[in-house]
Write a protein that holds these residues in place. Structure first.
Motif, PDB file in Angstrom:
ATOM      1  N   VAL A  84       0.902  -1.300   0.001  1.00  0.00           N
ATOM      2  CA  VAL A  84      -0.243  -0.325  -0.193  1.00  0.00           C
ATOM      3  C   VAL A  84       0.291   1.476   0.388  1.00  0.00           C
ATOM      4  N   PHE A  85       1.944   1.543   0.595  1.00  0.00           N
ATOM      5  CA  PHE A  85       3.275   2.186   0.505  1.00  0.00           C
ATOM      6  C   PHE A  85       3.553   2.990  -0.739  1.00  0.00           C
ATOM      7  N   ASP A  86       3.962   1.482  -1.335  1.00  0.00           N
ATOM      8  CA  ASP A  86       4.409   1.253  -1.914  1.00  0.00           C
ATOM      9  C   ASP A  86       3.364   1.857  -3.575  1.00  0.00           C
ATOM     10  N   TYR A  87       2.130   1.212  -3.346  1.00  0.00           N
ATOM     11  CA  TYR A  87       1.256   2.265  -4.361  1.00  0.00           C
ATOM     12  C   TYR A  87       1.003   3.997  -3.664  1.00  0.00           C
ATOM     13  N   ILE A  88       0.933   3.737  -2.761  1.00  0.00           N
ATOM     14  CA  ILE A  88       0.957   5.486  -2.417  1.00  0.00           C
ATOM     15  C   ILE A  88       2.359   6.776  -3.052  1.00  0.00           C
ATOM     16  N   ASN A  89       3.508   5.751  -2.810  1.00  0.00           N
ATOM     17  CA  ASN A  89       4.644   6.144  -3.402  1.00  0.00           C
ATOM     18  C   ASN A  89       4.681   7.116  -4.603  1.00  0.00           C
ATOM     19  N   GLY A  90       3.703   5.703  -5.580  1.00  0.00           N
ATOM     20  CA  GLY A  90       4.251   5.986  -6.431  1.00  0.00           C
ATOM     21  C   GLY A  90       2.924   7.219  -6.784  1.00  0.00           C
ATOM     22  N   PHE A  91       1.582   7.327  -6.771  1.00  0.00           N
ATOM     23  CA  PHE A  91       1.218   8.947  -6.793  1.00  0.00           C
ATOM     24  C   PHE A  91       1.714   9.694  -6.011  1.00  0.00           C
ATOM     25  N   HIS A  92       2.258  10.023  -5.353  1.00  0.00           N
ATOM     26  CA  HIS A  92       2.563  10.969  -4.306  1.00  0.00           C
ATOM     27  C   HIS A  92       4.075  11.320  -5.236  1.00  0.00           C
ATOM     28  N   ASP A  93       5.221  10.275  -5.944  1.00  0.00           N
ATOM     29  CA  ASP A  93       5.882  11.230  -6.737  1.00  0.00           C
ATOM     30  C   ASP A  93       5.439  10.918  -8.386  1.00  0.00           C
ATOM     31  N   ALA A  94       4.602  10.689  -8.702  1.00  0.00           N
ATOM     32  CA  ALA A  94       4.139  10.426  -9.910  1.00  0.00           C
ATOM     33  C   ALA A  94       4.453  11.743 -10.608  1.00  0.00           C
ATOM     34  N   ILE A 120       2.941   2.367   9.197  1.00  0.00           N
ATOM     35  CA  ILE A 120       2.314   3.359   9.561  1.00  0.00           C
ATOM     36  C   ILE A 120       2.641   4.038  10.308  1.00  0.00           C
ATOM     37  N   ALA A 121       3.092   4.573  10.235  1.00  0.00           N
ATOM     38  CA  ALA A 121       4.219   6.956  10.589  1.00  0.00           C
ATOM     39  C   ALA A 121       4.243   7.237   8.991  1.00  0.00           C
ATOM     40  N   ALA A 122       4.732   6.422   8.190  1.00  0.00           N
ATOM     41  CA  ALA A 122       5.237   6.657   6.725  1.00  0.00           C
ATOM     42  C   ALA A 122       4.270   6.648   5.913  1.00  0.00           C
ATOM     43  N   ILE A 123       2.927   5.796   5.986  1.00  0.00           N
ATOM     44  CA  ILE A 123       2.097   6.146   5.290  1.00  0.00           C
ATOM     45  C   ILE A 123       0.658   7.740   5.699  1.00  0.00           C
ATOM     46  N   THR A 124       1.056   7.259   7.141  1.00  0.00           N
ATOM     47  CA  THR A 124       0.492   9.026   7.393  1.00  0.00           C
ATOM     48  C   THR A 124       0.895  10.534   6.989  1.00  0.00           C
ATOM     49  N   TRP A 125       2.315   9.737   6.881  1.00  0.00           N
ATOM     50  CA  TRP A 125       3.156  11.090   6.594  1.00  0.00           C
ATOM     51  C   TRP A 125       2.969  11.689   5.165  1.00  0.00           C
ATOM     52  N   TRP A 185       0.775  14.726   0.557  1.00  0.00           N
ATOM     53  CA  TRP A 185       0.394  14.613  -0.352  1.00  0.00           C
ATOM     54  C   TRP A 185      -1.131  15.285  -0.625  1.00  0.00           C
ATOM     55  N   LYS A 186      -1.604  15.230  -0.047  1.00  0.00           N
ATOM     56  CA  LYS A 186      -2.672  16.734   0.516  1.00  0.00           C
ATOM     57  C   LYS A 186      -2.847  18.184   0.603  1.00  0.00           C
ATOM     58  N   LEU A 187      -0.984  18.201   1.289  1.00  0.00           N
ATOM     59  CA  LEU A 187      -0.825  19.631   1.192  1.00  0.00           C
ATOM     60  C   LEU A 187      -0.107  19.989  -0.504  1.00  0.00           C
ATOM     61  N   GLY A 188       0.163  18.384  -1.066  1.00  0.00           N
ATOM     62  CA  GLY A 188       0.579  19.478  -1.780  1.00  0.00           C
ATOM     63  C   GLY A 188       2.555  19.222  -2.313  1.00  0.00           C
ATOM     64  N   GLY A 199      -0.797  12.675  -8.997  1.00  0.00           N
ATOM     65  CA  GLY A 199      -0.824  13.321  -7.375  1.00  0.00           C
ATOM     66  C   GLY A 199      -0.835  14.658  -8.653  1.00  0.00           C
ATOM     67  N   TRP A 200      -1.843  15.870  -8.655  1.00  0.00           N
ATOM     68  CA  TRP A 200      -2.109  16.813  -9.571  1.00  0.00           C
ATOM     69  C   TRP A 200      -1.261  18.043  -8.778  1.00  0.00           C
ATOM     70  N   LYS A 201      -1.269  17.990  -7.467  1.00  0.00           N
ATOM     71  CA  LYS A 201      -1.095  19.211  -6.715  1.00  0.00           C
ATOM     72  C   LYS A 201       0.600  18.987  -6.625  1.00  0.00           C
ATOM     73  N   ILE A 202       0.972  18.332  -6.523  1.00  0.00           N
ATOM     74  CA  ILE A 202       2.726  18.092  -6.582  1.00  0.00           C
ATOM     75  C   ILE A 202       2.966  18.045  -7.955  1.00  0.00           C
ATOM     76  N   VAL A 203       2.225  17.640  -9.046  1.00  0.00           N
ATOM     77  CA  VAL A 203       2.711  18.324 -10.395  1.00  0.00           C
ATOM     78  C   VAL A 203       3.124  19.573 -11.093  1.00  0.00           C
ATOM     79  N   LYS A 204       1.232  20.152 -10.011  1.00  0.00           N
ATOM     80  CA  LYS A 204       1.307  21.606 -10.039  1.00  0.00           C
ATOM     81  C   LYS A 204       2.462  22.708  -9.003  1.00  0.00           C
ATOM     82  N   THR A 205       3.081  22.204  -8.097  1.00  0.00           N
ATOM     83  CA  THR A 205       4.417  22.412  -7.636  1.00  0.00           C
ATOM     84  C   THR A 205       5.153  22.220  -8.346  1.00  0.00           C
TER      85      THR A 205
END
Length: 353
Positions: free
Chosen positions: A13-23, A88-93, A98-101, A257-263
């Motif tokens: 799950v973290f790996d998947y989140i890492n993917g869209f976080h770092d897309a 759990i900590a890594a996924i939370t952060w 990601w939410k904050l972009g 991860g469109w918010k981060i794409v914008k940044t």
């Protein structure tokens, strides 16, 4: 066994989140220059994220970064509860940034969580030597590269941009733009290969640490105890782990991860196709170098430094330094915040296990 399965699922799950976080790392410049649409860009990046598995497995022949991650904490202080709390900590952060972009480092989040939970566990072990919990020989280079990776990316991007501008100074602008848009497909693919090879291995390291602990401490499989390098033994006997890790990061990238794409694509500095080629190529060179050395680095830090490098070639004021300083603070805080969060989670998990 149940806890081990939970850890493996959470790691993926973290790996998947890492993917869209770092897309955004792989596609920000290619979207900003309108070479590809966002949907086309994530498909392109995801394909090369997964392709990196075959390069690492059959060309490079080993997974150095995964091995480093598995050994960041002394085996004497690794338990399934430690690994669970770190995840759990890594996924939370990751989800929060990601939410904050904020393009923070998934790599350092994972490492910080792992170390924080291990230190929390050590406090509960009577007579434990706290100085031996963290494997500093592995961790210090990782911490140094928080600063080195973006600086290397920035320097290489700056030099590449200057070289390209001099080579193409007599080119017809419209013709050159067409060529650089084509070249950006290549540079983006190179960076995506580096991203996949670098980041998928980090989850492999965590899963490897969990499986090795389970067999040596719970199931007592002597092959792990007698293996010269337990992680290499693990990878050779659990081929589905690297394959699944690379697949999950590719699927995560496809989610975007469109918010981060914008940044990344416009808030740091405006980039054209020529600059996109230079930034992505510089980022790829940095990632390949770090992988060769077996040092987990942040693809986020790397591409950010590269984008700054191409921005500086225009003028120093072309870089929005206010945004850059905010990102730097996020980078510096990632490991300690993740470590503290993981320690808290560990104490909570310990109440139920």
């Amino acid at each position: 066994m149940v806890l081990l399965i939970v850890i493996i699922v959470l790691a993926l799950v973290f790996d998947y989140i890492n993917g869209f976080h770092d897309a955004a790392n792989s596609i920000a410049t290619i979207v900003a220059t309108k070479v590809l649409t966002p949907f086309q860009a994530v498909l392109w990046a995801a394909f090369f994220n997964f392709l990196a598995y075959f390069i690492s497995r059959y060309w490079v022949g080993e997974f150095k970064i995964g091995n480093t991650i598995a050994k960041t904490v002394s085996v004497d202080f690794i338990t399934l509860e430690v690994i669970l709390a770190g995840l759990i900590a890594a996924i939370t952060w990751n989800l929060l940034t990601w939410k904050l972009g904020i393009p923070s480092s998934s790599s350092h989040t994972l490492i910080g969580g792992f170390m924080g939970a291990a230190l929390a566990h050590a406090f509960t072990v009577p007579g434990a030597d706290m100085n031996t919990v963290v494997n500093y020989a592995k961790v210090i280079p990782i911490i140094l590269f928080i600063f080195a990776a973006p600086l290397i990316g920035m320097l290489v991007a700056y030099l590449l941009t200057i070289i390209i501008l001099n080579i193409c100074r007599k080119a017809v602008p419209s013709k050159a733009e067409k060529w650089f848009k084509r070249l950006q497909l290549v540079s983006s693919a190179l960076f995506s290969l580096g991203h996949g090879a670098n980041d998928a291995q980090k989850v492999m390291g965590i899963i490897g640490a969990a499986v090795i602990y389970y067999h040596t401490k719970i199931d007592i499989e002597t092959a792990y105890l007698t293996a010269e390098d337990p992680f290499k033994y693990f990878v050779s006997h659990y081929e589905w782990v690297p394959l699944t890790s690379f697949l999950m990061i590719g699927l995560g990238t496809m989610s975007g991860g469109w918010k981060i794409v914008k940044t990344m694509g416009s808030k740091i500095t405006k980039v054209n196709s020529l600059e996109g080629v230079a930034a992505e190529t510089a980022g790829a060179i940095t990632l390949y170098t770090a992988e060769h050395l077996g040092i987990p680095v942040s693809t986020t830090h790397t591409i950010t430094g590269s984008i700054i490098g191409v921005g500086v070639t225009k003028r120093v004021s072309a870089v929005r330094w206010g945004v850059t300083i905010s990102l730097l603070w996020a980078w510096i805080l990632t490991i300690p915040v993740s470590a503290v969060l993981a320690a808290i989670v560990y104490y909570i998990v310990s109440l139920f296990t």
